[in-house]
Design a protein around this motif. Structure first.
Motif, short mmCIF file in Angstrom:
data_model
loop_
_atom_site.label_atom_id
_atom_site.label_comp_id
_atom_site.label_asym_id
_atom_site.label_seq_id
_atom_site.Cartn_x
_atom_site.Cartn_y
_atom_site.Cartn_z
N MET A 25 0.83 -1.20 0.00
CA MET A 25 0.00 0.00 0.00
C MET A 25 0.86 1.25 0.00
SD MET A 25 -3.13 1.06 -0.06
CE MET A 25 -4.13 2.47 0.34
N ASN A 26 1.87 1.27 0.86
CA ASN A 26 2.76 2.43 0.94
C ASN A 26 3.52 2.62 -0.36
OD1 ASN A 26 1.99 3.05 3.52
ND2 ASN A 26 3.60 1.80 4.50
N ASN A 27 3.96 1.48 -0.95
CA ASN A 27 4.68 1.56 -2.23
C ASN A 27 3.79 2.13 -3.32
OD1 ASN A 27 7.03 0.54 -1.18
ND2 ASN A 27 6.53 -1.60 -1.67
N SER A 28 2.52 1.73 -3.31
CA SER A 28 1.58 2.24 -4.30
C SER A 28 1.38 3.74 -4.18
CB SER A 28 0.23 1.51 -4.15
OG SER A 28 -0.71 2.03 -5.07
N VAL A 29 1.22 4.20 -2.95
CA VAL A 29 1.06 5.64 -2.70
C VAL A 29 2.32 6.39 -3.11
CG1 VAL A 29 0.73 7.38 -0.92
CG2 VAL A 29 -0.63 5.29 -0.87
N SER A 30 3.46 5.80 -2.77
CA SER A 30 4.74 6.44 -3.10
C SER A 30 4.94 6.55 -4.60
CB SER A 30 5.89 5.64 -2.47
OG SER A 30 7.13 6.20 -2.81
N ASN A 31 4.60 5.50 -5.33
CA ASN A 31 4.72 5.51 -6.79
C ASN A 31 3.78 6.54 -7.41
OD1 ASN A 31 6.67 3.52 -6.86
ND2 ASN A 31 5.18 1.84 -7.03
N THR A 32 2.57 6.62 -6.89
CA THR A 32 1.60 7.61 -7.39
C THR A 32 2.12 9.02 -7.16
OG1 THR A 32 -0.24 6.10 -6.93
CG2 THR A 32 -0.77 8.43 -7.19
N ALA A 33 2.69 9.25 -5.98
CA ALA A 33 3.22 10.57 -5.66
C ALA A 33 4.37 10.95 -6.59
CB ALA A 33 3.68 10.60 -4.20
N ARG A 34 5.25 9.96 -6.86
CA ARG A 34 6.37 10.22 -7.77
C ARG A 34 5.88 10.55 -9.18
NH1 ARG A 34 9.00 5.96 -4.94
NH2 ARG A 34 8.37 4.45 -6.55
#
Length: 222
Positions: A1-10
């Motif tokens: 979940m955190n990786n998904s949010v981080s990728n979206t933010a990038r």
């Protein structure tokens, strides 16, 4: 979940940076460069091909002007002010029927066919007026002297130029109305006649506004 949010933010940040860079390049830097080049190399054309007289802008070399007398009471069409060189007829101009608060110059052709009775009559009337207006004591204009541009409007209705033949036709009238010599006026026409572009494209022309500015200067000095 955190990786998904981080990728979206990038991805969002990357998209935002691309937007900012493209906005800076295409919306700020490129327009400034183009404007700078235009002002540096083609400043006259970039600013509307302005013509100045007495320290102020009086028109553009690309747009024809009317030289008419003030309207008389009950008159719908003004008479030409014959102390000035006249341009081509403006039969193609439309009427400002939408925004009547302002007096607008509208461009357009007559859209009349070559065999139109209306067009034929317009040409006949214009030719008669040219002959009458430009015939002065000691100089009578004949029908064969009247060039086509003296009796027909251009496609835009705002042609700023006339042919040297039409300018020459007006010389005697201009001299008589302004109290100067024919030779002086003819010299003005000759000095303000532009040749063909590159020596072979188009026809020689005379800019009416430029010519009338020079005429005003001549009359003021006389």
């Amino acid at each position: 979940m955190n990786n998904s949010v981080s990728n979206t933010a990038r991805l969002l940040w990357a998209g935002l940076r691309a937007l900012l860079v493209l906005t800076l390049v295409t919306g700020v830097i490129y327009p400034l460069v183009v404007t700078g080049i235009a002002q540096g190399i083609f400043s006259g054309k970039a600013n509307g091909s302005e013509i100045k007289a007495d320290g102020k802008v009086v028109g553009s070399s690309l747009i024809g002007q009317s030289y008419n007398l003030p309207l008389k009471k009950g008159q719908e069409t003004p008479d030409p002010d014959l102390k000035w060189f006249q341009g081509r007829p403006q039969n193609g101009l439309g009427t400002n029927s939408i925004n009547t608060q302002y007096s607008l110059i509208l461009s357009g052709a007559t859209n009349l066919s070559a065999d139109s009775k209306v067009l034929v009559q317009q040409v006949k009337d214009a030719k008669a007026a040219v002959i009458k207006d430009n015939s002065v004591p000691g100089y009578t204009v004949t029908a064969s002297q009247v060039p086509a541009d003296a009796v027909t409007s251009s496609g835009s209705g705002l042609d700023p130029d006339i042919s040297p033949a039409y300018a020459d036709l007006q010389v005697h009238r201009i001299a008589e109305k302004n109290g100067v010599s024919v030779a002086q006026v003819q010299k003005l026409v000759d000095e303000h006649t532009d040749g063909r572009t590159l020596g072979f494209i188009g026809e020689p022309t005379v800019n009416v506004l430029d010519l009338n500015i020079a005429l005003k200067s001549l009359v003021t000095k006389s």
